[in-house]
Scaffold this motif. Structure first.
Motif, PDB file in Angstrom:
ATOM      1  N   ASP A   1       8.083  11.389  -2.177  1.00  0.00           N
ATOM      2  CA  ASP A   1       8.510  10.418  -3.201  1.00  0.00           C
ATOM      3  C   ASP A   1       7.303   9.763  -3.866  1.00  0.00           C
ATOM      4  O   ASP A   1       7.287   9.543  -5.077  1.00  0.00           O
ATOM      5  N   TYR A   2       6.311   9.455  -3.060  1.00  0.00           N
ATOM      6  CA  TYR A   2       5.095   8.815  -3.586  1.00  0.00           C
ATOM      7  C   TYR A   2       4.418   9.733  -4.605  1.00  0.00           C
ATOM      8  O   TYR A   2       4.095   9.314  -5.720  1.00  0.00           O
ATOM      9  N   TYR A   3       4.224  10.998  -4.222  1.00  0.00           N
ATOM     10  CA  TYR A   3       3.500  11.920  -5.122  1.00  0.00           C
ATOM     11  C   TYR A   3       4.334  12.248  -6.354  1.00  0.00           C
ATOM     12  O   TYR A   3       3.811  12.368  -7.453  1.00  0.00           O
ATOM     13  N   GLU A   4       5.648  12.347  -6.171  1.00  0.00           N
ATOM     14  CA  GLU A   4       6.500  12.608  -7.333  1.00  0.00           C
ATOM     15  C   GLU A   4       6.461  11.414  -8.300  1.00  0.00           C
ATOM     16  O   GLU A   4       6.346  11.584  -9.518  1.00  0.00           O
ATOM     17  N   PHE A   5       6.510  10.210  -7.722  1.00  0.00           N
ATOM     18  CA  PHE A   5       6.480   9.008  -8.561  1.00  0.00           C
ATOM     19  C   PHE A   5       5.198   8.981  -9.402  1.00  0.00           C
ATOM     20  O   PHE A   5       5.241   8.798 -10.628  1.00  0.00           O
ATOM     21  N   TYR A   6       4.053   9.178  -8.765  1.00  0.00           N
ATOM     22  CA  TYR A   6       2.802   9.115  -9.532  1.00  0.00           C
ATOM     23  C   TYR A   6       2.667  10.292 -10.502  1.00  0.00           C
ATOM     24  O   TYR A   6       2.064  10.156 -11.565  1.00  0.00           O
ATOM     25  N   GLY A   7       3.258  11.430 -10.164  1.00  0.00           N
ATOM     26  CA  GLY A   7       3.277  12.561 -11.099  1.00  0.00           C
ATOM     27  C   GLY A   7       4.019  12.169 -12.374  1.00  0.00           C
ATOM     28  O   GLY A   7       3.579  12.441 -13.494  1.00  0.00           O
ATOM     29  N   GLU A   8       5.142  11.469 -12.191  1.00  0.00           N
ATOM     30  CA  GLU A   8       5.949  11.027 -13.341  1.00  0.00           C
ATOM     31  C   GLU A   8       5.186   9.986 -14.171  1.00  0.00           C
ATOM     32  O   GLU A   8       5.211  10.018 -15.402  1.00  0.00           O
TER      33      GLU A   8
ATOM     34  N   SER B   1       0.831  -1.216   0.000  1.00  0.00           N
ATOM     35  CA  SER B   1       0.000   0.000   0.000  1.00  0.00           C
ATOM     36  C   SER B   1       0.861   1.260   0.000  1.00  0.00           C
ATOM     37  O   SER B   1       0.404   2.334  -0.348  1.00  0.00           O
ATOM     38  N   HIS B   2       2.100   1.127   0.401  1.00  0.00           N
ATOM     39  CA  HIS B   2       2.989   2.282   0.437  1.00  0.00           C
ATOM     40  C   HIS B   2       3.314   2.796  -0.965  1.00  0.00           C
ATOM     41  O   HIS B   2       3.563   3.971  -1.159  1.00  0.00           O
ATOM     42  N   PHE B   3       3.311   1.890  -1.959  1.00  0.00           N
ATOM     43  CA  PHE B   3       3.612   2.380  -3.315  1.00  0.00           C
ATOM     44  C   PHE B   3       2.516   2.064  -4.313  1.00  0.00           C
ATOM     45  O   PHE B   3       2.549   2.547  -5.439  1.00  0.00           O
ATOM     46  N   GLN B   4       1.510   1.279  -3.910  1.00  0.00           N
ATOM     47  CA  GLN B   4       0.489   0.857  -4.874  1.00  0.00           C
ATOM     48  C   GLN B   4      -0.793   0.472  -4.135  1.00  0.00           C
ATOM     49  O   GLN B   4      -1.227  -0.683  -4.207  1.00  0.00           O
TER      50      GLN B   4
ATOM     51  N   GLN C   1      15.221   7.005 -15.844  1.00  0.00           N
ATOM     52  CA  GLN C   1      15.701   6.259 -14.677  1.00  0.00           C
ATOM     53  C   GLN C   1      15.256   6.891 -13.350  1.00  0.00           C
ATOM     54  O   GLN C   1      15.228   6.236 -12.319  1.00  0.00           O
ATOM     55  N   ARG C   2      14.900   8.178 -13.405  1.00  0.00           N
ATOM     56  CA  ARG C   2      14.382   8.819 -12.185  1.00  0.00           C
ATOM     57  C   ARG C   2      13.126   8.076 -11.704  1.00  0.00           C
ATOM     58  O   ARG C   2      12.919   7.884 -10.512  1.00  0.00           O
ATOM     59  N   LEU C   3      12.318   7.638 -12.681  1.00  0.00           N
ATOM     60  CA  LEU C   3      11.076   6.932 -12.350  1.00  0.00           C
ATOM     61  C   LEU C   3      11.371   5.588 -11.681  1.00  0.00           C
ATOM     62  O   LEU C   3      10.815   5.269 -10.620  1.00  0.00           O
ATOM     63  N   THR C   4      12.259   4.792 -12.302  1.00  0.00           N
ATOM     64  CA  THR C   4      12.521   3.470 -11.723  1.00  0.00           C
ATOM     65  C   THR C   4      13.271   3.601 -10.390  1.00  0.00           C
ATOM     66  O   THR C   4      13.069   2.801  -9.484  1.00  0.00           O
ATOM     67  N   ALA C   5      14.090   4.676 -10.271  1.00  0.00           N
ATOM     68  CA  ALA C   5      14.796   4.864  -8.994  1.00  0.00           C
ATOM     69  C   ALA C   5      13.799   5.224  -7.889  1.00  0.00           C
ATOM     70  O   ALA C   5      13.920   4.757  -6.747  1.00  0.00           O
ATOM     71  N   LEU C   6      12.810   6.041  -8.223  1.00  0.00           N
ATOM     72  CA  LEU C   6      11.801   6.403  -7.213  1.00  0.00           C
ATOM     73  C   LEU C   6      11.000   5.184  -6.778  1.00  0.00           C
ATOM     74  O   LEU C   6      10.733   4.994  -5.586  1.00  0.00           O
ATOM     75  N   LEU C   7      10.639   4.351  -7.760  1.00  0.00           N
ATOM     76  CA  LEU C   7       9.867   3.145  -7.411  1.00  0.00           C
ATOM     77  C   LEU C   7      10.706   2.237  -6.514  1.00  0.00           C
ATOM     78  O   LEU C   7      10.217   1.697  -5.518  1.00  0.00           O
ATOM     79  N   GLU C   8      11.976   2.096  -6.865  1.00  0.00           N
ATOM     80  CA  GLU C   8      12.845   1.246  -6.052  1.00  0.00           C
ATOM     81  C   GLU C   8      12.952   1.777  -4.624  1.00  0.00           C
ATOM     82  O   GLU C   8      12.914   1.017  -3.655  1.00  0.00           O
TER      83      GLU C   8
END
Ligand code: HEM
Length: 456
Positions: free
Chosen positions: A227-234, A121-124, A203-210
């Motif tokens: 990080d969560y909001y930036e990731f979903y923004g990307e 739930s923290h990332f999805q 790679q910013r996207l995959t690094a954030l997910l990691e």
């Protein structure tokens, strides 16, 4: 159910019986099973494998210990499995009982509880895999349409193969192939397959997910931050501009409602393709090149193959058998967990709502008493058209992996393409040709020495 359902093995073991029962393990036995079968999975990292933990667990042969512990209990109790801690947890090994659970997954047996749900739930938070009932059906139909789960070969397979070809071409391997080279290969392949060629360097996207997934390993004390909001923004930015013949280009044509939460389904495609498939394909490479007989079979199979043609890659049954065997031998999902949503019966016995049901893949895939040559790679196991519910590296039943056909296509293509271009020797760890394989293969530490083949 995905197309890989038709592609699985065996009936090498005793037939699944109806009601073989669940025995009660003592408190000491219960604690032993949890220590051997569950604690290592938590230490390794439920979402993002921890390098140091993996090294230590491999050094102490944690999965080998799990097999011995469970094997002793299975010999003692037989039946379909055991109840731990007075019935709060059930561990299953009988194929019939496992089938009962997996065929009723996302309904009577939900995957949306426990540590997995807390961490994921923290990332999805609206992930398909954490859904049940109507929500699950909605998200599953969407996912199957995008991934073309019911087809052996994805409609965009030709482009995906061209991506693999191009990325292997662009690899800069010196004299040694290491995990980080392979991980980079799968990072590029994933970004291009999921979003399109223009996303190759995101790679910013995959690094954030990691980063989010590493945090999720903690399971407790998690909250959504920048990080969560930036990731979903990307992700949303990339979804606005789908590359031709990418997975996200299929979203517009897939069934969806407000419940689907489209953006929340994308991270699973990213980590499962980049990390999970990457690790499994790397282990399959090690399995192939360390075994003289298998190596020769694969070499002969590749001689006639056209790696730009989806049907030709689909037909690589020896390479496919090796990938399936690597996933069986070292399952990247060491255990599957479900929770009963209502009172039910399993293997003829009553289960309370809220009972945790666990399938310990690390044991079930290597059960020495039930599976001939459990520790040896046997690609031919996967040539028969029958499903065995005890092998759950891609799961089975209603909630099986909808990415199965893509896993086989991309995994086989990457392995085949690499073997066509390079001659590899496994440097570390040492695996002896024809000998039983170890219970653990730490992909972080696996490396090959490399010779470029003289291509015409
Ligand atoms: C070798 C690579 C892969 C392996 C070993 C793997 C394994 C699995 C397993 C074991 C499950 C069931 C998990 C559970 O029920 O707890 C699962 C579910 C799932 N997989 Fe995969 N997977 C792989 C690659 C992929 C890929 C490439 C995609 C998408 C592009 C994907 C998408 C999914 C999704 C969306 C689910 C959830 C299905 C549902 O709950 O209905 N997987 N996978």
């Amino acid at each position: 159910m995905s197309a890989t359902q038709q592609q699985v093995p065996i009936a090498e073991r005793r037939p699944a019986s109806g009601h073989r029962g669940l025995a009660d393990a003592s408190l000491v036995e219960s604690l032993r099973v949890l220590a051997a079968g569950v604690v290592p999975a938590l230490l390794r990292g439920l979402f993002s494998p921890r390098r140091m933990a993996m090294k230590i667990l491999t050094a102490v042969n944690a999965d080998g210990r799990a097999v011995s512990t469970l094997s002793a209990l299975r010999s003692k109790y037989d039946g379909d499995g055991i109840r731990l801690l007075g019935g709060r947890i059930v561990v299953l090994w009988g194929a019939g009982a496992i089938r009962e659970v997996l065929d009723n997954s996302a309904q009577t047996y939900a995957a949306d509880a426990g540590a997995k749900a807390k961490g994921m739930s923290h990332f999805q938070p609206a992930a398909l895999t954490l859904s049940r009932d109507e929500e699950w059906r909605d998200r599953r139909a969407f996912t199957e349409a995008v991934l073309a789960s019911s087809e052996r070969v994805h409609p965009f397979a030709r482009r995906f193969l061209a991506v693999v070809d191009d990325e292997v071409d662009r690899m800069r391997i010196g004299e040694t192939l290491r995990w980080r080279d392979w991980e980079r290969l799968f990072d590029h392949i994933t970004l291009r397959v999921v979003f399109g060629d223009q996303a190759r360097c995101e790679q910013r996207l995959t690094a954030l997910l990691e980063k989010l997934m590493r945090q999720s390993n903690r399971v407790v004390g998690l909250r959504h931050g920048d990080d969560y909001y930036e990731f979903y923004g990307e992700v949303e930015r990339l979804l606005r501009d789908p590359g031709p013949e990418s997975l996200v280009a299929r979203i517009a044509g897939a069934p969806q409602t407000y419940t689907t939460r489209v953006v929340q389904q994308v991270p699973h495609w990213l980590f499962a393709m980049r990390d999970t498939l990457g690790a499994n394909a790397y282990r399959a490479l090690a399995t192939i090149v360390s075994d003289a007989e298998i190596s020769e079979r694969v070499r002969l199979e590749l001689q006639g193959a056209d790696l730009s043609d989806p049907d030709s890659v689909d037909g690589l049954r020896d390479v496919e058998g090796c990938l399936q065997e690597a996933m069986r031998l070292w399952p990247t999902t060491p255990l599957l967990a479900r929770e009963t949503t209502t009172e039910t019966t399993l293997s003829g016995e009553r289960l309370d709502p809220g009972t945790q049901v666990m399938l310990l893949n690390v044991f079930n895939h290597r059960d020495p008493d039930d599976l001939p040559n459990a520790d040896r790679p046997a690609p031919e196991r996967w040539q028969r058209e029958q499903r065995d519910y005890r092998f759950n590296h891609l799961s089975n039943g209603t909630q099986d992996c909808p990415g199965g056909p893509l896993v086989l296509l991309l995994g086989k293509a990457a392995i085949a393409r690499l073997l066509a271009e390079y001659s590899l020797t496994l440097e570390h760890p040492r695996l002896e040709s024809g000998e039983p394989l170890p219970h653990m293969l730490d992909f972080f530490e696996t490396r090959f020495s490399v010779d470029r083949r003289d291509l015409p």
